[in-house]
Motif scaffolding. Structure first.
Motif, PDB file in Angstrom:
ATOM      1  N   THR A   1       0.914  -1.294   0.008  1.00 46.02           N
ATOM      2  CA  THR A   1       0.074  -0.042   0.106  1.00 46.02           C
ATOM      3  C   THR A   1       0.867   1.164   0.076  1.00 46.02           C
ATOM      4  O   THR A   1       1.760   1.347   0.835  1.00 46.02           O
ATOM      5  CB  THR A   1      -0.874   0.016   1.410  1.00 46.02           C
ATOM      6  N   ILE A   2       0.642   2.091  -1.004  1.00 46.03           N
ATOM      7  CA  ILE A   2       1.553   3.241  -0.950  1.00 46.03           C
ATOM      8  C   ILE A   2       0.619   4.329  -0.901  1.00 46.03           C
ATOM      9  O   ILE A   2      -0.494   4.641  -1.630  1.00 46.03           O
ATOM     10  CB  ILE A   2       1.960   3.307  -2.581  1.00 46.03           C
ATOM     11  N   THR A   3       0.819   5.439  -0.052  1.00 44.10           N
ATOM     12  CA  THR A   3       0.402   6.680   0.324  1.00 44.10           C
ATOM     13  C   THR A   3       1.226   8.016  -0.677  1.00 44.10           C
ATOM     14  O   THR A   3       2.359   7.921  -0.573  1.00 44.10           O
ATOM     15  CB  THR A   3       0.580   7.039   1.662  1.00 44.10           C
ATOM     16  N   TYR A   4       0.334   8.732  -1.302  1.00 45.77           N
ATOM     17  CA  TYR A   4       0.888   9.661  -2.172  1.00 45.77           C
ATOM     18  C   TYR A   4       0.229  11.005  -1.993  1.00 45.77           C
ATOM     19  O   TYR A   4      -0.743  11.125  -1.273  1.00 45.77           O
ATOM     20  CB  TYR A   4       0.520   9.176  -3.747  1.00 45.77           C
ATOM     21  N   TRP A   5       1.117  11.867  -2.355  1.00 43.47           N
ATOM     22  CA  TRP A   5       0.599  13.294  -2.246  1.00 43.47           C
ATOM     23  C   TRP A   5       1.049  14.129  -3.630  1.00 43.47           C
ATOM     24  O   TRP A   5       2.325  13.902  -4.103  1.00 43.47           O
ATOM     25  CB  TRP A   5       1.219  14.224  -1.268  1.00 43.47           C
ATOM     26  N   MET A   6      -0.022  14.476  -4.334  1.00 43.94           N
ATOM     27  CA  MET A   6       0.240  15.298  -5.581  1.00 43.94           C
ATOM     28  C   MET A   6       0.420  16.719  -5.369  1.00 43.94           C
ATOM     29  O   MET A   6      -0.549  17.529  -4.957  1.00 43.94           O
ATOM     30  CB  MET A   6      -0.930  15.233  -6.507  1.00 43.94           C
ATOM     31  N   VAL A   7       1.527  17.288  -5.220  1.00 45.82           N
ATOM     32  CA  VAL A   7       2.119  18.671  -4.501  1.00 45.82           C
ATOM     33  C   VAL A   7       1.761  19.654  -5.681  1.00 45.82           C
ATOM     34  O   VAL A   7       1.038  20.826  -5.255  1.00 45.82           O
ATOM     35  CB  VAL A   7       3.476  18.595  -4.234  1.00 45.82           C
ATOM     36  N   LEU A   8       1.941  19.447  -6.804  1.00 44.07           N
ATOM     37  CA  LEU A   8       1.682  20.498  -7.673  1.00 44.07           C
ATOM     38  C   LEU A   8       0.829  20.169  -8.879  1.00 44.07           C
ATOM     39  O   LEU A   8       0.762  18.804  -9.101  1.00 44.07           O
ATOM     40  CB  LEU A   8       3.310  21.131  -8.333  1.00 44.07           C
ATOM     41  N   SER A   9       0.331  21.002  -9.388  1.00 46.01           N
ATOM     42  CA  SER A   9      -0.888  20.896 -10.837  1.00 46.01           C
ATOM     43  C   SER A   9       0.009  21.215 -11.852  1.00 46.01           C
ATOM     44  O   SER A   9       1.009  21.847 -11.997  1.00 46.01           O
ATOM     45  CB  SER A   9      -2.079  21.548 -10.288  1.00 46.01           C
ATOM     46  N   PRO A  10      -0.593  20.768 -13.172  1.00 47.28           N
ATOM     47  CA  PRO A  10      -0.143  21.343 -14.447  1.00 47.28           C
ATOM     48  C   PRO A  10      -0.113  22.837 -14.384  1.00 47.28           C
ATOM     49  O   PRO A  10      -0.816  23.420 -14.048  1.00 47.28           O
ATOM     50  CB  PRO A  10      -0.976  20.814 -15.359  1.00 47.28           C
ATOM     51  N   PRO A  11       1.104  23.468 -15.012  1.00 44.94           N
ATOM     52  CA  PRO A  11       1.972  22.698 -16.206  1.00 44.94           C
ATOM     53  C   PRO A  11       3.079  22.273 -15.243  1.00 44.94           C
ATOM     54  O   PRO A  11       4.000  21.548 -15.866  1.00 44.94           O
ATOM     55  CB  PRO A  11       2.253  23.803 -16.850  1.00 44.94           C
ATOM     56  N   CYS A  12       3.230  22.413 -14.050  1.00 44.11           N
ATOM     57  CA  CYS A  12       4.427  22.134 -13.195  1.00 44.11           C
ATOM     58  C   CYS A  12       4.073  20.680 -12.321  1.00 44.11           C
ATOM     59  O   CYS A  12       4.966  19.937 -11.791  1.00 44.11           O
ATOM     60  CB  CYS A  12       4.690  23.154 -12.075  1.00 44.11           C
ATOM     61  N   GLY A  13       3.083  19.933 -12.432  1.00 48.23           N
ATOM     62  CA  GLY A  13       2.970  18.726 -11.933  1.00 48.23           C
ATOM     63  C   GLY A  13       1.624  18.049 -12.720  1.00 48.23           C
ATOM     64  O   GLY A  13       1.587  17.925 -13.789  1.00 48.23           O
ATOM     65  N   TYR A  14       0.888  17.214 -11.833  1.00 43.49           N
ATOM     66  CA  TYR A  14      -0.075  16.441 -12.418  1.00 43.49           C
ATOM     67  C   TYR A  14      -1.536  16.538 -11.878  1.00 43.49           C
ATOM     68  O   TYR A  14      -1.784  16.767 -10.759  1.00 43.49           O
ATOM     69  CB  TYR A  14       0.510  14.968 -12.299  1.00 43.49           C
ATOM     70  N   ASP A  15      -2.501  15.953 -12.631  1.00 41.90           N
ATOM     71  CA  ASP A  15      -3.719  15.851 -11.988  1.00 41.90           C
ATOM     72  C   ASP A  15      -4.145  14.360 -11.689  1.00 41.90           C
ATOM     73  O   ASP A  15      -3.727  13.554 -12.756  1.00 41.90           O
ATOM     74  CB  ASP A  15      -4.631  16.530 -12.948  1.00 41.90           C
ATOM     75  N   PRO A  16      -4.983  14.043 -11.022  1.00 45.03           N
ATOM     76  CA  PRO A  16      -5.272  12.360 -10.778  1.00 45.03           C
ATOM     77  C   PRO A  16      -6.311  12.251 -11.926  1.00 45.03           C
ATOM     78  O   PRO A  16      -6.751  13.203 -12.602  1.00 45.03           O
ATOM     79  CB  PRO A  16      -6.092  12.670  -9.408  1.00 45.03           C
ATOM     80  N   PRO A  17      -6.074  10.924 -12.081  1.00 45.80           N
ATOM     81  CA  PRO A  17      -5.402   9.977 -11.391  1.00 45.80           C
ATOM     82  C   PRO A  17      -4.104   9.644 -11.760  1.00 45.80           C
ATOM     83  O   PRO A  17      -3.742  10.032 -12.907  1.00 45.80           O
ATOM     84  CB  PRO A  17      -6.166   8.650 -11.584  1.00 45.80           C
ATOM     85  N   LEU A  18      -3.312   9.045 -10.640  1.00 49.85           N
ATOM     86  CA  LEU A  18      -1.890   8.747 -11.034  1.00 49.85           C
ATOM     87  C   LEU A  18      -1.781   7.203 -11.384  1.00 49.85           C
ATOM     88  O   LEU A  18      -2.602   6.420 -10.948  1.00 49.85           O
ATOM     89  CB  LEU A  18      -1.222   8.968  -9.864  1.00 49.85           C
TER      90      LEU A  18
END
Length: 253
Positions: free
Chosen positions: A72-89
């Motif tokens: 089981t992996i706990t994740y945090w999406m710190v930044l949104s586009p254009p510098c990061g990602y949108d869910p799902p991963l």
């Protein structure tokens, strides 16, 4: 007298002509300097600002749970586009750091939920095995930063050791092997590393393997299969100049 008056009149007429000529010569120069014909300066262009992403990881995570067949992996999406990602991963697992670094041969994958932070469980894994994880999104973008791990699934069996008696030249120990999973264990191998000059003299309830400081005992023909919750034991007679404080065995299939 008349001659003098005529000379004066001629001189006056000559001066009048020179004045008219001078006025005609100055007129074009005066017209060229009028504001209507002056050149208009070109405005300096304003530079377009360049967008820069902040110095932060766009996504991060860690293993927060394990069973014999899942992580089981706990994740945090710190930044949104254009510098990061949108869910799902998309979370990918690898069986070596080298494969994870090169994104080669993922052995299992799972897609997270729509939350920007949460947990995802990846099943169908091998017991007692190390894995490394990486993040991407479902559109094919791969995160270039995070390589998590190693994280190990639980072994189907566990082992504990107790030292029963000791003397100046050695000691006797008992090792208990237990199946803590939900599936039968068809066979087991217990291993550990000696801290000094220990040498196994004899084993009962198992078969000695390994050499030097790396010791190992495999199950005997009659006690290898362990049902869920069942256990088996084996004993050791060890020669040593000093008895170790503890023995830390590891069990594997």
């Amino acid at each position: 007298m008349l001659r003098t008056l005529g000379a004066a009149l001629a001189a006056a007429l000559a001066l009048t002509g020179l004045a008219a000529s001078a006025g005609a010569d100055r007129s074009p120069a005066t017209t060229a300097m009028t504001p209507a014909t002056a050149a208009t300066p070109t405005p300096t262009p304003t530079p377009t600002p360049t967008f820069a992403c902040p110095p932060a990881l766009p996504v991060t995570g860690q293993v927060t749970g394990a069973t014999t067949t899942s992580l089981t992996i706990t994740y945090w999406m710190v930044l949104s586009p254009p510098c990061g990602y949108d869910p799902p991963l998309l979370v990918s697992l690898f069986t070596s750091r080298e494969d994870a670094t090169g994104w080669r041969d993922p052995v299992a994958e799972a897609v997270t939920g729509p939350e920007r932070s949460g947990t995802v469980t990846i099943g169908g894994l091998a017991p007692g095995t190390e894995y490394w994880f990486r993040f991407g999104d479902t559109k094919g973008t791969r995160d270039p930063y995070v390589i998590g791990g190693p994280a190990r699934t639980l072994s189907l069996c566990s082992a504990t050791a107790t030292i029963d008696s000791r003397w100046g030249g050695g000691f006797v120990a008992t090792v208990t092997v237990r199946n803590g999973g939900t599936e039968p264990v068809p066979g087991w191998l217990v291993s550990w590393r000696w801290s000094g000059d220990e040498r196994i003299q004899s084993v009962w309830g198992g078969v000695a393997e390994g050499s030097g400081q790396d010791a190992a005992v495999r199950n005997a023909s009659w006690n290898g299969t362990l049902a869920p919750g069942a256990s088996a034991t084996f004993g050791l007679l060890v020669a040593s100049s000093a008895t170790p404080a503890t023995i830390t065995p590891v069990c594997a299939r």
